[in-house]
Design a protein around this motif. Structure first.
Motif, short mmCIF file in Angstrom:
data_model
loop_
_atom_site.label_atom_id
_atom_site.label_comp_id
_atom_site.label_asym_id
_atom_site.label_seq_id
_atom_site.Cartn_x
_atom_site.Cartn_y
_atom_site.Cartn_z
N GLU B 147 -45.75 -3.60 -40.97
CA GLU B 147 -45.02 -2.90 -39.92
C GLU B 147 -45.41 -1.45 -39.94
OE1 GLU B 147 -40.85 -5.24 -39.86
OE2 GLU B 147 -40.93 -3.38 -38.69
N ILE B 148 -46.15 -1.04 -38.91
CA ILE B 148 -46.62 0.34 -38.84
C ILE B 148 -45.85 1.03 -37.72
CG2 ILE B 148 -48.63 1.81 -38.51
CD1 ILE B 148 -50.32 -0.72 -39.16
N ASP B 149 -45.14 2.09 -38.05
CA ASP B 149 -44.33 2.81 -37.06
C ASP B 149 -43.39 1.85 -36.35
OD1 ASP B 149 -47.22 4.75 -36.09
OD2 ASP B 149 -45.74 5.08 -37.69
N SER B 150 -42.75 0.99 -37.11
CA SER B 150 -41.83 -0.03 -36.59
C SER B 150 -42.48 -0.93 -35.55
CB SER B 150 -40.55 0.61 -36.03
OG SER B 150 -40.82 1.24 -34.81
N PHE B 200 -53.43 -6.89 -34.04
CA PHE B 200 -52.63 -7.50 -32.98
C PHE B 200 -51.20 -7.02 -33.09
CE2 PHE B 200 -51.46 -10.37 -29.77
CZ PHE B 200 -50.30 -11.03 -30.15
N GLU B 201 -50.66 -6.53 -31.98
CA GLU B 201 -49.27 -6.11 -31.99
C GLU B 201 -48.40 -7.31 -31.67
OE1 GLU B 201 -48.37 -2.64 -29.59
OE2 GLU B 201 -46.36 -3.48 -29.32
N PHE B 202 -47.61 -7.68 -32.62
CA PHE B 202 -46.81 -8.89 -32.47
C PHE B 202 -45.54 -8.57 -31.66
CE2 PHE B 202 -46.19 -13.18 -33.61
CZ PHE B 202 -44.82 -13.39 -33.70
N PRO B 203 -45.25 -9.33 -30.63
CA PRO B 203 -44.05 -9.03 -29.82
C PRO B 203 -42.78 -9.21 -30.65
CG PRO B 203 -45.02 -11.12 -29.16
CD PRO B 203 -45.96 -10.49 -30.12
N SER B 204 -41.78 -8.41 -30.30
CA SER B 204 -40.57 -8.44 -31.12
C SER B 204 -39.46 -9.26 -30.49
CB SER B 204 -40.09 -7.01 -31.35
OG SER B 204 -40.13 -6.32 -30.11
N ASP B 205 -39.75 -10.00 -29.42
CA ASP B 205 -38.66 -10.71 -28.76
C ASP B 205 -38.80 -12.22 -28.86
OD1 ASP B 205 -39.88 -10.60 -25.31
OD2 ASP B 205 -40.89 -10.97 -27.23
N ILE B 206 -39.50 -12.68 -29.88
CA ILE B 206 -39.65 -14.13 -30.01
C ILE B 206 -38.53 -14.67 -30.88
CG2 ILE B 206 -41.15 -15.97 -30.81
CD1 ILE B 206 -43.49 -14.32 -30.15
N PRO B 207 -37.78 -15.66 -30.39
CA PRO B 207 -36.68 -16.18 -31.20
C PRO B 207 -37.21 -16.93 -32.43
CG PRO B 207 -36.50 -16.89 -28.92
CD PRO B 207 -37.86 -16.30 -29.09
N GLY B 208 -36.56 -16.70 -33.56
CA GLY B 208 -36.92 -17.43 -34.78
C GLY B 208 -35.82 -18.40 -35.14
N ASP B 209 -35.65 -18.66 -36.41
CA ASP B 209 -34.56 -19.55 -36.79
C ASP B 209 -33.30 -18.72 -37.00
OD1 ASP B 209 -35.38 -20.09 -40.31
OD2 ASP B 209 -34.77 -18.31 -39.20
N ASN B 210 -32.33 -19.26 -37.68
CA ASN B 210 -31.05 -18.56 -37.81
C ASN B 210 -31.18 -17.20 -38.46
OD1 ASN B 210 -29.85 -20.64 -36.63
ND2 ASN B 210 -28.84 -21.46 -38.44
#
Lengths: 435, 302, 322
Positions: B147-150, B200-210
C-alpha cells in the motif's frame, strides 16, 4: 310457556305433517346434490384439470360461489341484527328466515373454497401452520368466528320458541321431536330473570353479529383488494363488497318470504307491507350499490392507467352483456319496480329480488374472472382454455348442488322449528305498547 | 460376328452402368459409415504453487453444438519428436483429461526454449484419430502487494530462465482477477515493460468476505507463448461484507408478522369471543334458573 | 477458498452424495432394511464401523456404514430445513440482456429437463413484448423474479412459499395446499399450477427437496427456483449455461459480480453502463432480476420466429402493443 292459540295453529302444522310435495321437492334437490357430488369425486380423482380453471384464471366458479354465498349471509346480520336493535315492529315475521339464511349460507360458502383447494388432504394446515399475514388466514378466523356467533344468535332466538312448542300439548309430532324441544329449550319458563338474561344476550349478540358480518365480508374483499392485480387493487373493495352482500341478502330474504308464504300459507303473517318494507330496503341498498359500482368503474375508466384501460376494454367487449346485466339492469330494474307505488306488488317485488340476486352473482363473476384474464404480462399461449375461462359441467353441477343444499337445509329446518318466530309474533314490543 | 460385338458392347455398357450404380450406392453407404471428426484442444496452466497442468478436451460438433467424448484415451508426450511419453489418460464425462506434471520432472526444451507438447487420440471404429500440439515457454511470475500512499498497488515481475539466467519478459499482458462464486472476475490488466515489471492499482471497492479478505490472482491469461500462468494471494483488500439476513425482521413476507397485526387480531378476537362467552354464560344461567324455579315449585307443592 | 466456502462445499458434497449415488434400499437387501436411504452422516463423523451390504433399486451392490443409514423421512426433513436456511451470506441476482435474446428457447428446455417438468410447464417464459406501436418489439425472457418484497410469500396462508436469507423464494410442495392465492398475488405470472398428476417416474426412495422441487406434486404450485440445487454445488442455473447467446447473467450481488458462463462482469458497472432496470419497478416488489435494454441488438426480432416450432410461433401471433 303459553302462546296465542291462533299463532300455534297457523305456524305449527308444518312441524306435524309433511306433504308429498315436500318429499318430491326434497328428492329433486337431493338428486341435483348427488350429481354435484359425482362431479366432485371426478375432480378429486382426476385433479382440477377437469374444471375450466387454468394457470391464468386460477379462480373461477368456486370462488364466485364462495363470495356469493358468504354475501347471502348478510340478510341475517342486517335485517335481523339491525332491526332487532332498533326494535322495528314489522321485522318479526321475517327475522327467523333471515337468521336461517345466514347460518345455512355460512355453512355452504366455505365448501366452495374447499372445492377450489388443490390439496384437500392438507386443509388442516390452515389451522396448524397459519400465517397471520395472509388474508386467507384472516378469512378462516373470521368465518369460524362468524359461524359460531351466528349460531349462538340463532339459538338464542330459538329458545323461546322451543319452550312454546314444548308446552304446546296439542302438538302432534314425533316423540323425538318433543324430546328435542325439551332439551333445546333449556327449561325456559319465561320468568323475569330468564327473560332479562335472554334479551340481554340477544341484544349483545345482535350487535356482535353485525360487527362480525362486516368484518368477515371486508376480509373477503381484502383477499382481492390487497393484491396488485388491475381491477382488484381498489381501495373501496371493503365497503363495496359489504354493500353488495347486504343487497344480495335482502334479495334472498324477499324470495324466501315469497316461497314460504306460498307454501305454508302464511299470507296473514307475511303481508304486502312486509314485502314493501323489505323491498324499500332493497331499493335503498341497490342505490348504494349502484353508487359504489359507478364510483369504482368511473375512476378506472377516467384515468389513463394502461392496465385499468385494458380491463375496462375487456369488460366492454367480451363481457359486455354480463356487465350491462349486472351493473345496469340489476340495479335500475329493482329500483324502478319498488320506487313507483304503481308497480309494487308482491309478485313484482319478488321478481325484482330475483333479478337482483342473479345480477349480484354475475357481478362477482365479472369482478373475479376478467381481471385474471388480463394480467400485467400478456397471455401468449395457443391453448384456448388458457386464454379464456370456460367453466365445465362439473363447476356448473357443483354450483347447482350448492343451491340444492341450501334449499334442502332450509326445508329440513322448517320441519323442526317454525319458520316464523312464534315468540316474537306474540311479544308486544315496547313501541307497540306505548302506541 | 458383328451382332456378337454389338451385343458385347451393350453388355459392357450395361455392366459399367451397373457398376456405376452399385459403386455410388456403396459410397453413399460408406458416407453413412464415415467417421466423426473430433476436436482436440490443449491448455497448459501453472498455478500459484507452480503446479503444472495440461488439460485436453476432446469433443465433436453436431448441429452447431459441442458434444464431449468421455472415456477416450488421450496420450500426452513432450519433445520435438514427441520422444518423451508422459501419460495416457481417459477423458471424463465432459471430455476433459487433466494431467498434472510432476514438480521435479524436467522437460526437454527445444532450441527456442519451448516445451513441445503433443497430445493425440488414436481413434476407433467410429471416430477419427486426431492430434494437437502446443508449444509453451516456462515463465515465472512474481507478485508483491503493497500500500503506497494508501493506494493498493500490485507490483508484478515476470521472467524466464534461460541457461540459468533470468531474462525479463516484456510486451506481454498480465490480467488481475478476483475469484467469485461461479467464476473469476477480471479486475484489470497491465502491460509488462522492458524490465518485465508492471504496477497495478487495485480498486478499493471490490466486496470481499465478511472480514474483507480477497483472493487476488495475477495471470498470464491464455497467453500464446506461456499458456496460463498465475500467482495468487489472499489479502484484506476487499470491502467487508455485511451479514445479509432479510428474514429476521417483522414484515409481511417474513416468519414474524408485524406487531400491529398481532395486537389488532388479539384485541378483535378477545373482544368478539368474549361477548360470545357472555352469551353462552347467559344461556347456562337460564338453565340454572329453570332448575331453581322447578325446585321452588316443587317445594311450593309440599 | 476461505472457510465458509469450504463449509458450504462440505455440506454440498453431503447432498451431492445423496443425489448422485441415489442409493435407495429396495426390498431385497442383505439386512432386510426397507424404506431407508443413505446419507453421508458427516455431521457427527461417527461411524459404527459395522458395514452393511445393500442392493440398490437400480441393481448395484454397495457397502455402507450402518450408522449412515437413515429413514427417507428424516432426510427430507433435513433437506427442507437446509432449503429454508439457504446459502449463508449470499444474495443472488440475475441480469438478462435483452439485446441478445432471440427466442432460442434453450433456457426453457434446459429448465424443463433439469427439473423434470411436464412439457406444458414453463418456469422460464419468453414473451414477445411491444410497449407501444411506436416502440420496437423485443423478446423478454422471464423467470421468477425472486422479489425482495414478494407478494406471493405475503399471501400464502400456510407458509408453503418462503423467502430465504440468500434471496431465493422457494416452494415446499409438501406444505402447499393449492389455494393458488400466490398465483393471483404474483403480478408477473411467474407461477404454474399442477392441474393434474404430472406422472414423473422417480425411484421410490427419492427424497423430496424444495431446492429442486422434484417431484412436482398434483394440486400444488411450481416456479423457477434459481436452480438452488445447482447453486449449492457452485454451478450456475441451467438457463444461464444453456443460453447460446449468453443472454442471462447470474451471480451473488453481494460480490457485485455476475457471469453468463463466459463473461464475468461487475454488476454495478453493468447497470451503470448498460442502463439496467427492473420490470415494472413501480409495483415495488423489488425483483432480483434486472434487464438490460435492447440497444444494439445482435439479432432482428423476426429471427426469433424463424427457428421455432409452429405451435410456439402461433403463441406470438397476437403479440403487440395492448
Amino acid at each position: 310457556m303459553e302462546a296465542d292459540k291462533k299463532l300455534l295453529k297457523d305456524l305449527t302444522p308444518e312441524l306435524e305433517k309433511t306433504s308429498i310435495k315436500w318429499y318430491l321437492t326434497f328428492f329433486l334437490f337431493f338428486v341435483l346434490f348427488v350429481a354435484g357430488i359425482y362431479g366432485l369425486i371426478l375432480q378429486i380423482e382426476k385433479g382440477h384439470i377437469v374444471t375450466g380453471m387454468r394457470d391464468n384464471v386460477v379462480w373461477g366458479f368456486y370462488i364466485v360461489n364462495f363470495i356469493f354465498f358468504m354475501g347471502l349471509s348478510y340478510s341475517g346480520a342486517l335485517i335481523s341484527g339491525v332491526l332487532h336493535l332498533f326494535h322495528t315492529g314489522w321485522r318479526k315475521p321475517v327475522i327467523r328466515m333471515a337468521e336461517l339464511i345466514t347460518i345455512i349460507s355460512l355453512i355452504i360458502g366455505p365448501f366452495f373454497i374447499f372445492f377450489c383447494i388443490g390439496r384437500l388432504d392438507r386443509l388442516y394446515f390452515l389451522f396448524i401452520h397459519p400465517r397471520i399475514q395472509s388474508p386467507i388466514t384472516w378469512d378462516v378466523i373470521a368465518i369460524c368466528t362468524d359461524l359460531v356467533g351466528c349460531f349462538i344468535y340463532l339459538y338464542l332466538s330459538f329458545v323461546e320458541d322451543f319452550a312454546i312448542l314444548r308446552d304446546y300439548a296439542d302438538l302432534n309430532v314425533a316423540p323425538w321431536k318433543k324430546k328435542l324441544y325439551r332439551i333445546l329449550s333449556l327449561g325456559y319458563t319465561g320468568t323475569d330473570i330468564q327473560k332479562k338474561l335472554l334479551s340481554r344476550a340477544r341484544m349483545i349478540m345482535a350487535a356482535m353479529v353485525i360487527a362480525i358480518a362486516i368484518i368477515v365480508y371486508s376480509v373477503l374483499a381484502w383477499i382481492f383488494g390487497v393484491t396488485l392485480q388491475p381491477g382488484w387493487h381498489s381501495t373501496i373493495f371493503g365497503p363495496y363488497f359489504v354493500i353488495a352482500a347486504v343487497f344480495s341478502g335482502t334479495g334472498l330474504l324477499i324470495i324466501l318470504m315469497w316461497i314460504f308464504r306460498k307454501i305454508y300459507h302464511l299470507e296473514e303473517y307475511i303481508t304486502k307491507r312486509h314485502f314493501v318494507n323489505v323491498g324499500v330496503l332493497l331499493m335503498i341498498i341497490a342505490a348504494f350499490y349502484g353508487y359504489f359500482t359507478f364510483s369504482d368503474y368511473l375512476t378506472k375508466w377516467y384515468g389513463s392507467i394502461k392496465m385499468d384501460s385494458i380491463l375496462i376494454d375487456k369488460l366492454f367487449s367480451d363481457y359486455y352483456s354480463l356487465f350491462i346485466f349486472a351493473n345496469y339492469i340489476g340495479i335500475l330494474l329493482p329500483c324502478i319496480i319498488i320506487a313507483f307505488p304503481r308497480f309494487r306488488s308482491i309478485r313484482n317485488i319478488t321478481i325484482a329480488a330475483i333479478i337482483a340476486i342473479l345480477a349480484l352473482w354475475v357481478n362477482r363473476y365479472i369482478i373475479v374472472i376478467p381481471t385474471l384474464e388480463t394480467p400485467f404480462l400478456p397471455i401468449q399461449d395457443t391453448r384456448p382454455d388458457w386464454i379464456k375461462y370456460t367453466p365445465t359441467w362439473i363447476e356448473w353441477a357443483l354450483t347447482v348442488a350448492g343451491v340444492s343444499v341450501f334449499a334442502m337445509l332450509f326445508m329440513l329446518v322448517s320441519k323442526i322449528a317454525p319458520i316464523i318466530s312464534i315468540s316474537e309474533m306474540q311479544e308486544k314490543d315496547k313501541s307497540e305498547i306505548l302506541k | 460376328m458383328v451382332i456378337m460385338i454389338f451385343i458385347k458392347h451393350h453388355i459392357l455398357k450395361a455392366l459399367t452402368l451397373l457398376t456405376l450404380i452399385i459403386s455410388t450406392s456403396f459410397s453413399s453407404f460408406s458416407q453413412e459409415a464415415k467417421k466423426i471428426t473430433p476436436y482436440l484442444t490443449v491448455q497448459y496452466s501453472k498455478d500459484t504453487d507452480n503446479q503444472r497442468v495440461l488439460q485436453t478436451t476432446l469433443t465433436y460438433s453436431m448441429n452447431r453444438m459441442e458434444i464431449p467424448l468421455p472415456g477416450m484415451e488421450v496420450s500426452i508426450s513432450v519433445g520435438s519428436q514427441s520422444e518423451k511419453h508422459l501419460a495416457a489418460i481417459l477423458t471424463d464425462e465432459k471430455g476433459i483429461a487433466r494431467y498434472k506434471l510432476d514438480d521435479n520432472l524436467t522437460l526437454p526444451v527445444n532450441k527456442e526454449g519451448f516445451w513441445d507438447f503433443s497430445t493425440g487420440y488414436s481413434g476407433n471404429d467410429s471416430i477419427e484419430s486426431i492430434s494437437s500440439e502446443l508449444s509453451v515457454k516456462d515463465v515465472d511470475l512474481e507478485m508483491v502487494l503493497s500500500e503506497i500512499d494508501s493506494l493498493k498497488t500490485i507490483n508484478l515481475t515476470a521472467f524466464t530462465s534461460e541457461n540459468g539466467k533470468k531474462k525479463p519478459v516484456s510486451d506481454e499482458t498480465v490480467t488481475i482477477f478476483v475469484p467469485r462464486m461461479f467464476s473469476i472476475l477480471p479486475v484489470g490488466d497491465v502491460y509488462l515493460d522492458k524490465n518485465g515489471t508492471a504496477n497495478f492499482e487495485f480498486p478499493s471497492d471490490i466486496p470481499g468476505d465478511n472480514e474483507g479478505n480477497l483472493t487476488i490472482i495475477a495471470r498470464f491469461d491464455d497467453n500464446p507463448t506461456f499458456g496460463n500462468v498465475e500467482k495468487s494471494t489472499v489479502q484484506k483488500w476487499g470491502l467487508p461484507r455485511d451479514n445479509y439476513t432479510p428474514g429476521s425482521h417483522r414484515a409481511l413476507w417474513t416468519k414474524s408478522p408485524p406487531m400491529w397485526m398481532i395486537i389488532t387480531l388479539s384485541i378483535l378476537l378477545m373482544g368478539v369471543w368474549g361477548h360470545y362467552f357472555f352469551a353462552i354464560i347467559s344461556l347456562i344461567r337460564i338453565k340454572i334458573e329453570a332448575k331453581r324455579e322447578k325446585q321452588r315449585m316443587n317445594i311450593g307443592y309440599e | 477458498m476461505n472457510n465458509s466456502e469450504n463449509k458450504a462445499q462440505g455440506k454440498s458434497s453431503r447432498r451431492n452424495f445423496l443425489r448422485k449415488v441415489g442409493i435407495g434400499v429396495g426390498a431385497i437387501s442383505v439386512t432386510g432394511l426397507t424404506g431407508a436411504a443413505f446419507k453421508n452422516n458427516s455431521k457427527n463423523g461417527l461411524k459404527s464401523g459395522e458395514t452393511v451390504r445393500l442392493l440398490t433399486t437400480d441393481g448395484k451392490l454397495v457397502e455402507v456404514d450402518k450408522s449412515d443409514l437413515r429413514p427417507v423421512k428424516e432426510i427430507v426433513a433435513e433437506l427442507k430445513e437446509e432449503a429454508r436456511a439457504g446459502l449463508p451470506n449470499r444474495k443472488f441476482g440475475m441480469v438478462i440482456d435483452l439485446s441478445k435474446c432471440k427466442n432460442a428457447r434453450k433456457c426453457v428446455e434446459a429448465c424443463q429437463e433439469g427439473h423434470m417438468l411436464p412439457r406444458d410447464h414453463e418456469w422460464m417464459k419468453i414473451y414477445l413484448l411491444q410497449d407501444d406501436r411506436q416502440t420496437a418489439p423485443y423478446w423478454f425472457p422471464k423467470p421468477c423474479f425472486h422479489c425482495d418484497k414478494p407478494m406471493c410469500v405475503s399471501v400464502c396462508p400456510v407458509g408453503a412459499t418462503y423467502k430465504r436469507a440468500d434471496g431465493i423464494v422457494l416452494i415446499d410442495n409438501q406444505r402447499c395446499i393449492g389455494c393458488k392465492f400466490c398465483m393471483t398475488g404474483c403480478p408477473y405470472s411467474a407461477r404454474v399450477f399442477n392441474w393434474k398428476d404430472p406422472e414423473i417416474k422417480l425411484p421410490p426412495d427419492h427424497a423430496y427437496d424444495p431446492e429442486t422441487n422434484i417431484p412436482a406434486v398434483e394440486g400444488t404450485v411450481g416456479k423457477c427456483v434459481f436452480c438452488a440445487d445447482n447453486l449449492r454445488k457452485g454451478l450456475l442455473p441451467r438457463c444461464v449455461t444453456a443460453c447460446p447467446m449468453g443472454t442471462i447473467y447470474f451471480g451473488d450481488l453481494l460480490e457485485d459480480t455476475v457471469t453468463n458462463g463466459n463473461e464475468t462482469v461487475r454488476f454495478s458497472k453493468l447497470m451503470e453502463e448498460r442502463a439496467g432496470y427492473r420490470y415494472r419497478e413501480e409495483l415495488g416488489t423489488l425483483p432480483s432480476v434486472f434487464y438490460l435494454p435492447p440497444v444494439e441488438r445482435m439479432f432482428p426480432v423476426e429471427s426469433g420466429l424463424e427457428d421455432v416450432d409452429e405451435k410456439i410461433r402461433d403463441r406470438y401471433k397476437n403479440a403487440g402493443p395492448r
